[in-house]
Design a protein around this motif. Structure first.
Motif, PDB file in Angstrom:
ATOM      1  N   UNK A   1       3.418   1.372   6.269  1.00 50.52           N
ATOM      2  CA  UNK A   1       2.743   2.924   5.947  1.00 50.52           C
ATOM      3  C   UNK A   1       3.029   2.827   3.931  1.00 50.52           C
ATOM      4  N   UNK A   2       3.126   1.663   3.489  1.00 49.77           N
ATOM      5  CA  UNK A   2       2.705   1.931   2.199  1.00 49.77           C
ATOM      6  C   UNK A   2       1.220   1.101   1.579  1.00 49.77           C
ATOM      7  N   UNK A   3       1.017   0.202   2.848  1.00 51.20           N
ATOM      8  CA  UNK A   3      -0.163  -0.533   2.577  1.00 51.20           C
ATOM      9  C   UNK A   3       0.410  -0.862   1.046  1.00 51.20           C
ATOM     10  N   UNK A   4       1.192  -1.982   1.496  1.00 54.00           N
ATOM     11  CA  UNK A   4       1.754  -3.746   0.664  1.00 54.00           C
ATOM     12  C   UNK A   4       1.857  -4.400   1.289  1.00 54.00           C
TER      13      UNK A   4
ATOM     14  N   UNK B   1      17.557   3.276  -1.923  1.00 53.73           N
ATOM     15  CA  UNK B   1      17.125   3.431  -3.072  1.00 53.73           C
ATOM     16  C   UNK B   1      16.225   2.712  -3.161  1.00 53.73           C
ATOM     17  N   UNK B   2      17.210   1.478  -3.340  1.00 55.79           N
ATOM     18  CA  UNK B   2      16.305  -0.115  -3.080  1.00 55.79           C
ATOM     19  C   UNK B   2      15.330  -0.174  -2.310  1.00 55.79           C
ATOM     20  N   UNK B   3      14.524   0.475  -1.103  1.00 50.50           N
ATOM     21  CA  UNK B   3      13.524  -0.221  -1.018  1.00 50.50           C
ATOM     22  C   UNK B   3      12.188   0.716  -1.537  1.00 50.50           C
ATOM     23  N   UNK B   4      13.402   1.916  -1.811  1.00 48.98           N
ATOM     24  CA  UNK B   4      11.393   2.587  -2.451  1.00 48.98           C
ATOM     25  C   UNK B   4      11.587   1.511  -3.837  1.00 48.98           C
ATOM     26  N   UNK B   5      12.795   1.035  -4.367  1.00 45.66           N
ATOM     27  CA  UNK B   5      12.202   1.258  -5.648  1.00 45.66           C
ATOM     28  C   UNK B   5      11.531  -0.837  -5.252  1.00 45.66           C
ATOM     29  N   UNK B   6      11.288  -1.420  -4.781  1.00 46.02           N
ATOM     30  CA  UNK B   6      10.734  -2.265  -4.401  1.00 46.02           C
ATOM     31  C   UNK B   6       9.195  -2.053  -4.262  1.00 46.02           C
ATOM     32  N   UNK B   7       8.836  -0.955  -2.648  1.00 42.74           N
ATOM     33  CA  UNK B   7       7.988  -0.564  -3.018  1.00 42.74           C
ATOM     34  C   UNK B   7       7.018   0.216  -3.669  1.00 42.74           C
ATOM     35  N   UNK B   8       7.890   0.592  -4.723  1.00 45.81           N
ATOM     36  CA  UNK B   8       7.247   0.939  -6.391  1.00 45.81           C
ATOM     37  C   UNK B   8       6.419  -0.027  -7.027  1.00 45.81           C
ATOM     38  N   UNK B   9       8.073  -0.839  -7.316  1.00 43.61           N
ATOM     39  CA  UNK B   9       7.315  -2.908  -7.945  1.00 43.61           C
ATOM     40  C   UNK B   9       6.231  -2.692  -7.486  1.00 43.61           C
ATOM     41  N   UNK B  10       6.045  -3.180  -6.418  1.00 45.13           N
ATOM     42  CA  UNK B  10       5.166  -3.744  -5.536  1.00 45.13           C
ATOM     43  C   UNK B  10       3.247  -3.540  -5.871  1.00 45.13           C
ATOM     44  N   UNK B  11       3.965  -1.883  -5.634  1.00 44.15           N
ATOM     45  CA  UNK B  11       2.239  -0.848  -6.201  1.00 44.15           C
ATOM     46  C   UNK B  11       2.239  -0.927  -7.210  1.00 44.15           C
ATOM     47  N   UNK B  12       2.742  -1.093  -8.203  1.00 40.70           N
ATOM     48  CA  UNK B  12       2.764  -1.344  -9.512  1.00 40.70           C
ATOM     49  C   UNK B  12       2.191  -2.757 -10.220  1.00 40.70           C
ATOM     50  N   UNK B  13       2.869  -3.993  -9.261  1.00 39.22           N
ATOM     51  CA  UNK B  13       2.371  -4.520  -9.718  1.00 39.22           C
ATOM     52  C   UNK B  13       0.686  -5.341  -8.842  1.00 39.22           C
ATOM     53  N   UNK B  14       0.133  -4.889  -7.499  1.00 41.60           N
ATOM     54  CA  UNK B  14      -0.671  -4.722  -7.694  1.00 41.60           C
ATOM     55  C   UNK B  14      -1.622  -3.775  -8.091  1.00 41.60           C
ATOM     56  N   UNK B  15      -1.460  -2.276  -8.653  1.00 38.67           N
ATOM     57  CA  UNK B  15      -2.066  -2.124  -9.546  1.00 38.67           C
ATOM     58  C   UNK B  15      -2.551  -2.434 -10.757  1.00 38.67           C
ATOM     59  N   UNK B  16      -1.663  -3.334 -11.279  1.00 39.99           N
ATOM     60  CA  UNK B  16      -1.550  -4.024 -12.473  1.00 39.99           C
ATOM     61  C   UNK B  16      -2.127  -5.753 -12.869  1.00 39.99           C
ATOM     62  N   UNK B  17      -3.002  -5.506 -11.243  1.00 35.38           N
ATOM     63  CA  UNK B  17      -3.460  -6.904 -10.233  1.00 35.38           C
ATOM     64  C   UNK B  17      -2.714  -8.214 -10.744  1.00 35.38           C
ATOM     65  N   UNK B  18      -0.997  -7.672 -10.601  1.00 30.66           N
ATOM     66  CA  UNK B  18      -0.458  -9.174 -10.717  1.00 30.66           C
ATOM     67  C   UNK B  18       0.336 -10.114  -9.787  1.00 30.66           C
ATOM     68  N   UNK B  19      -0.250  -9.339  -8.430  1.00 32.87           N
ATOM     69  CA  UNK B  19       0.575  -9.563  -7.275  1.00 32.87           C
ATOM     70  C   UNK B  19       0.200 -11.476  -7.367  1.00 32.87           C
ATOM     71  N   UNK B  20       1.341 -11.917  -6.339  1.00 30.90           N
ATOM     72  CA  UNK B  20       1.905 -12.446  -6.179  1.00 30.90           C
ATOM     73  C   UNK B  20       0.899 -13.585  -5.584  1.00 30.90           C
TER      74      UNK B  20
END
Ligand SMILES: Cc1cc2nc3c(=O)[nH]c(=O)nc-3n(C[C@H](O)[C@H](O)[C@H](O)COP(=O)(O)OP(=O)(O)OC[C@H]3O[C@@H](n4cnc5c(N)ncnc54)[C@H](O)[C@@H]3O)c2cc1C
Lengths: 89, 374
Positions: free
Chosen positions: A51-54, A70-89
């Protein structure tokens, strides 16, 4: 809360309520409710990914991240931010 | 009956499998050994884990295409297909649970001829993996593992063992070199089926690995979630392997029923024998559809893959166990010899009702799904 975050939580709440057949508050502890088996957790992982392309991989697969809407939503946002910032694992 | 062209394994892959297996599966079954060069060649061609993406040197097959390849191998030799299942599960585990650095480090090795096994089961933890006693602890910049794993497919041939262990009240999956000090691998003697698949018990006595062997970079994920994710691949692979068993049984039974005559006519013209053939045909079609349906969910990354995979594993393994018994019935004494395709199928398929979630475990999970989805 941004409207994107609200939409995310609403989507998850909808999915969980459809599957568990009980009302699910955004901060409700899903493990205490006993409604998230490991199979359902895997389904949630794939649902969030598609759904969120992550990609939810490696260290993100702690159960804590699936403890509540809430925890799942926070996880999705964290991953989206990380990808946006180019620091994916 | 055949997959669309884009979903067929490429002709070279099929030809390599056919060339390497030839008519040797029966010999491998009776000797209990797969020759090392066969495993290295198939592994080196990336065909033991063909879904590994091309960026890591793999064939980059879709789930459906890999499934058809798995069925092809399964129809020829379930021992070899078991190795393929374990190797594929190891690669999938690294893909899902590892960091990008770990994917780049391990996946090229897994498509380069190195072999991997995956270890969950223990003497006290079979269906109930929550009772796993293998423990991991951190000591400086190393992880230390202690425990005892049993019935690990391919461990007798493996260079690497993916070990699932408890860590505190959480879990971890660790890449352990089979030759690391403290690792002891002992073959399970005379298994009922998949006899050449190198099943072994693995002891871990104070085994030390660098922390970067821990998938995800650090221990402490959810053990049930790790196991569920890893097993999903094992399940779809076993399901396709069982579809292959059914294809082999159908081919053997129809050929025999056409050629062998009793009471003045071919066996196939006796209606009770014809019913066996109809049942085998149906079993193969049903299993293949269930597998293709699950693979379509994998390829579309749809959440349905979880249940569809469970369903495919359940349908395919139960159909294969029944279908193999039917094939032995049709061939009778002609198939009643160890090493014969239908005799192997009979023993191999039975074990597929036990591994990666037994029939009963599948039934419990499908029932749970039915209750929540209906
Ligand atoms: C050929 C083969 C290959 C294998 N390869 C591997 C491998 O590569 N890696 C690995 O980690 N393990 C492997 N295993 C082990 C396999 O995963 C286990 O055998 C399997 O999980 C079942 O566990 P068990 O044998 O201890 O049976 P048990 O768990 O003791 O079960 C015995 C019977 O009781 C039933 N049962 C148990 N609990 C319940 C319940 N709650 N309700 C109803 N019925 C129940 C089971 O379905 C089964 O029929 C392999 C086993 C075989 C035979």
């Amino acid at each position: 809360m941004t409207s994107a975050s609200q939409a995310l939580e609403a989507d998850l709440t909808d999915l969980l309520e459809r599957r568990t057949k009980i009302p699910v508050a955004p901060d409700a502890d899903l493990f205490e409710l006993g409604v998230v088996s490991s199979l359902f957790a895997m389904e949630l992982v794939v649902h969030l990914e598609s759904t969120y392309d992550i990609a939810i991989v490696g260290p993100d697969l702690v159960m804590e991240n699936f403890r509540s809407v809430q925890a799942m939503a926070a996880l999705v946002r964290r991953i989206q931010d990380r990808v946006g910032a180019g620091t994916g694992v | 009956m055949r997959a669309p062209v884009s979903e067929r394994p490429d002709a070279a892959a099929v030809a390599l499998v056919d060339e390497l297996v030839g008519d040797l599966a029966g010999t491998w079954d009776t000797s209990g050994v797969l020759p090392d060069p066969v495993l290295r060649k198939l592994g080196g061609a990336g065909l033991l884990c063909a879904q590994v993406p091309e960026v890591y040197g793999g064939p980059g097959y879709s789930s459906l295409r890999n499934g058809e390849l798995t069925a092809h191998v399964g129809g020829r030799c379930s021992s070899l297909r078991s190795i393929q299942t374990s190797q594929g599960m190891a690669a999938w585990t690294v893909t899902r649970l590892g960091t990008e650095r770990q994917r780049a480090a391990y996946l090229p090795r897994l498509v380069g001829g190195e072999l991997a096994a995956v270890a969950f089961s223990e003497p006290g933890a079979g269906s109930d993996l929550s009772t796993m006693e293998t423990r991991a602890r951190i000591d400086g910049d190393e992880l230390v593992l202690d425990g005892h794993k049993v019935w690990i497919t391919g461990a007798a041939y493996a260079d690497l063992v993916v070990v699932f262990a408890g860590y505190g009240d959480a879990g971890t999956a660790v890449m352990v070199p089979a030759g690391a000090p403290g690792v002891t691998i002992e073959r399970v003697p005379e298994p009922l089926g998949c006899r050449a698949a190198g099943h072994a018990n693995v002891r871990l006595d104070g085994v030390r690995v660098p922390l970067d062997s821990v998938l995800g970079g650090r221990p402490g994920q959810s053990l049930p979630l790790l196991v569920t994710i890893a097993l999903a691949y094992g399940r779809i692979s076993v399901a396709w392997g069982c579809a292959g068993i059914l294809r082999a049984c159908l081919a053997a039974a129809t050929a025999h029923a056409r050629g062998r005559r009793q009471f003045g006519r071919p066996l196939a013209e006796h209606q009770l024998v014809a019913r066996h053939l109809a049942e085998l045909f149906t079993a193969e079609r049903v299993a293949s559809r269930a597998c293709a349906d699950a693979s379509a969910s994998w390829d579309g990354n749809s959440p349905d893959l979880v249940t569809a995979t469970m369903l495919a594993k359940y349908v395919s393994s139960t159909q294969a166990a029944r279908g193999a018994a039917t094939a032995v019935q049709v061939l009778a004494s002609a198939g009643a010899r160890d090493g014969h395709a239908v005799a192997r199928a009979y023993r191999d398929a039975k074990l597929m009702e036990i591994i990666e979630g037994s029939n009963e475990m599948c039934e419990l999970m499908l029932a749970r799904h039915a209750l929540s989805a209906a």
